[in-house]
Design an enzyme around this catalytic site. Structure first.
Site, PDB file in Angstrom:
ATOM      1  CG  ASP A   1       0.288  -4.146   1.866  1.00 21.65           C
ATOM      2  OD1 ASP A   1       0.346  -5.097   2.665  1.00 21.65           O
ATOM      3  OD2 ASP A   1       1.128  -3.223   1.831  1.00 21.65           O
TER       4      ASP A   1
ATOM      5  CD  GLU B   1       0.649  -1.663   7.814  1.00 25.82           C
ATOM      6  OE1 GLU B   1       0.417  -0.872   8.757  1.00 25.82           O
ATOM      7  OE2 GLU B   1       1.091  -1.305   6.725  1.00 25.82           O
TER       8      GLU B   1
ATOM      9  CG  ASP C   1      -0.358  -0.102   2.515  1.00 26.74           C
ATOM     10  OD1 ASP C   1       0.881  -0.226   2.593  1.00 26.74           O
ATOM     11  OD2 ASP C   1      -1.098  -0.050   3.520  1.00 26.74           O
ATOM     12  CB  SER C   2       4.585   1.702  -0.009  1.00 28.92           C
ATOM     13  OG  SER C   2       4.812   0.540  -0.779  1.00 28.92           O
TER      14      SER C   2
ATOM     15  CD  GLU D   1       7.847  -0.651   7.561  1.00 27.97           C
ATOM     16  OE1 GLU D   1       6.873  -1.304   7.137  1.00 27.97           O
ATOM     17  OE2 GLU D   1       8.133   0.498   7.157  1.00 27.97           O
TER      18      GLU D   1
ATOM     19  CE  LYS E   1       2.974  -6.139   3.638  1.00 22.89           C
ATOM     20  NZ  LYS E   1       2.525  -4.945   4.394  1.00 22.89           N
TER      21      LYS E   1
HETATM   22  O1  KIV Z   1       3.528  -1.183   1.669  1.00 27.11           O
HETATM   23  C1  KIV Z   1       4.689  -1.621   1.629  1.00 27.11           C
HETATM   24  O2  KIV Z   1       5.470  -1.333   0.720  1.00 27.11           O
HETATM   25  C2  KIV Z   1       5.124  -2.520   2.709  1.00 27.11           C
HETATM   26  C3  KIV Z   1       6.561  -2.903   2.735  1.00 27.11           C
HETATM   27  C4  KIV Z   1       7.398  -1.758   3.057  1.00 27.11           C
HETATM   28  C5  KIV Z   1       6.807  -4.053   3.621  1.00 27.11           C
HETATM   29  O3  KIV Z   1       4.336  -2.886   3.515  1.00 27.11           O
END
Ligand code: KIV
Length: 275
Positions: A85, A117, A46-47, A184, A115
């Site tokens: 994500d 969090e 989600d970055s 992280e 994924k």
């Molecule tokens: O969103 C993302 O890029 C991440 C990674 C930095 C692990 O969660």
């Protein structure tokens, strides 16, 4: 692209304690094509909301955004395990909400896993998604989706209380059935201890070389990040300069009419035509 069989979450899980697992984020078709031969796992993080869409935090990501980028990465890869994500707001409320969102992501992208969090707080959601047959990667330590709540990007594992919470989160994620977990922004020795404690692979980012694998944001890794570059990033290329030099040369040639040249136009004689 050959139609190789993809690396699956179970293959990743079996790599615990073995050759380090190579992971990078990817958000687009061409980048996935370039990375697929070199990595074990591509994360559609989600970055993307910050890196490609210019939001201040990952809270700018939506389910639709993640699905569109997940589809592009799936089209551009044939070998890597692709994990997408779950964005903030798509899973925290209930197990039913988490399951519906995870199903939508997997059905619409064909990715291998999702994924989420969190630790103890979202263990029920992880267990429900895993029970439905969708593999889950966990994410503990510094959680970018909680950055506003935490008052900034705060490194985890600096107090005894925080270390104990990290261990509780790691164990909850493992018990809920995650096949691996990202750690992280966590003190190096704590990340190494967590890696020793868990039976599932740990994927470090700003964590420890002892983790079972490593991940970086692709734009950070190739030196293309235009805003803040975190301390834990190593830039393996300097694409910011390459792109801005190319743009400067292009601009100069357009202004001087040196571009387009004879090779880039279609002359009246068709024999020289090449699309
Ligand atoms: O969103 C993302 O890029 C991440 C990674 C930095 C692990 O969660």
């Amino acid at each position: 692209m050959s139609a190789d069989v993809r690396i699956g979450p179970d293959d990743v899980r079996r790599r615990k304690g073995g050759v380090p697992i190579v992971c990078l984020t990817a958000y687009t078709y061409p980048v996935a094509r370039l990375l697929d031969d070199h990595v074990d796992l591509l994360l559609v993080g989600d970055s993307v909301a910050m890196v490609l869409h210019g939001h201040k935090t990952t809270l700018g990501a939506s389910l639709e955004m993640m699905i569109a980028h997940g589809q592009a990465v799936m089209r551009g890869s044939a070998k890597a395990c692709v994990v997408v994500d779950m964005p903030a707001g798509s899973y925290e409320t209930s197990t039913a909400q988490a399951l519906a969102s995870a199903r939508q992501v997997v059905d619409e992208t064909g990715c291998q896993a999702v994924k989420l969090e969190g630790g103890v707080d979202i263990a029920e959601q992880i267990a429900a998604i895993v029970a439905a047959g969708i593999p889950v990667m966990g994410h503990i330590g510094l959680q970018p989706q909680s950055v506003e709540k935490d008052g900034g990007y705060k490194i985890k594992g600096r107090t005894e209380e925080n270390v104990a919470a990290l261990f509780r989160d790691a164990e909850a994620v493992e018990k809920a059935g995650a096949f691996s977990v990202v750690i992280e922004g966590t003190v190096e020795t704590v990340a190494a201890d967590l890696t020793r404690r868990l039976a599932i692979p740990t994927i470090g980012i700003g964590a420890s070389a002892d983790c079972d694998g490593q991940i970086l944001v692709i734009d950070d890794m190739v030196g293309m990040t235009v805003d803040r570059v975190p301390k834990f990033v190593k830039e393996y290329a300097a694409l910011r300069g390459v792109i801005s030099d190319a743009a400067a040369r292009y601009a100069a040639e357009v202004r001087s009419r040196a571009f387009p040249g004879p090779d880039h136009v279609f002359p009246a004689t068709p024999s020289r035509d090449k699309a």
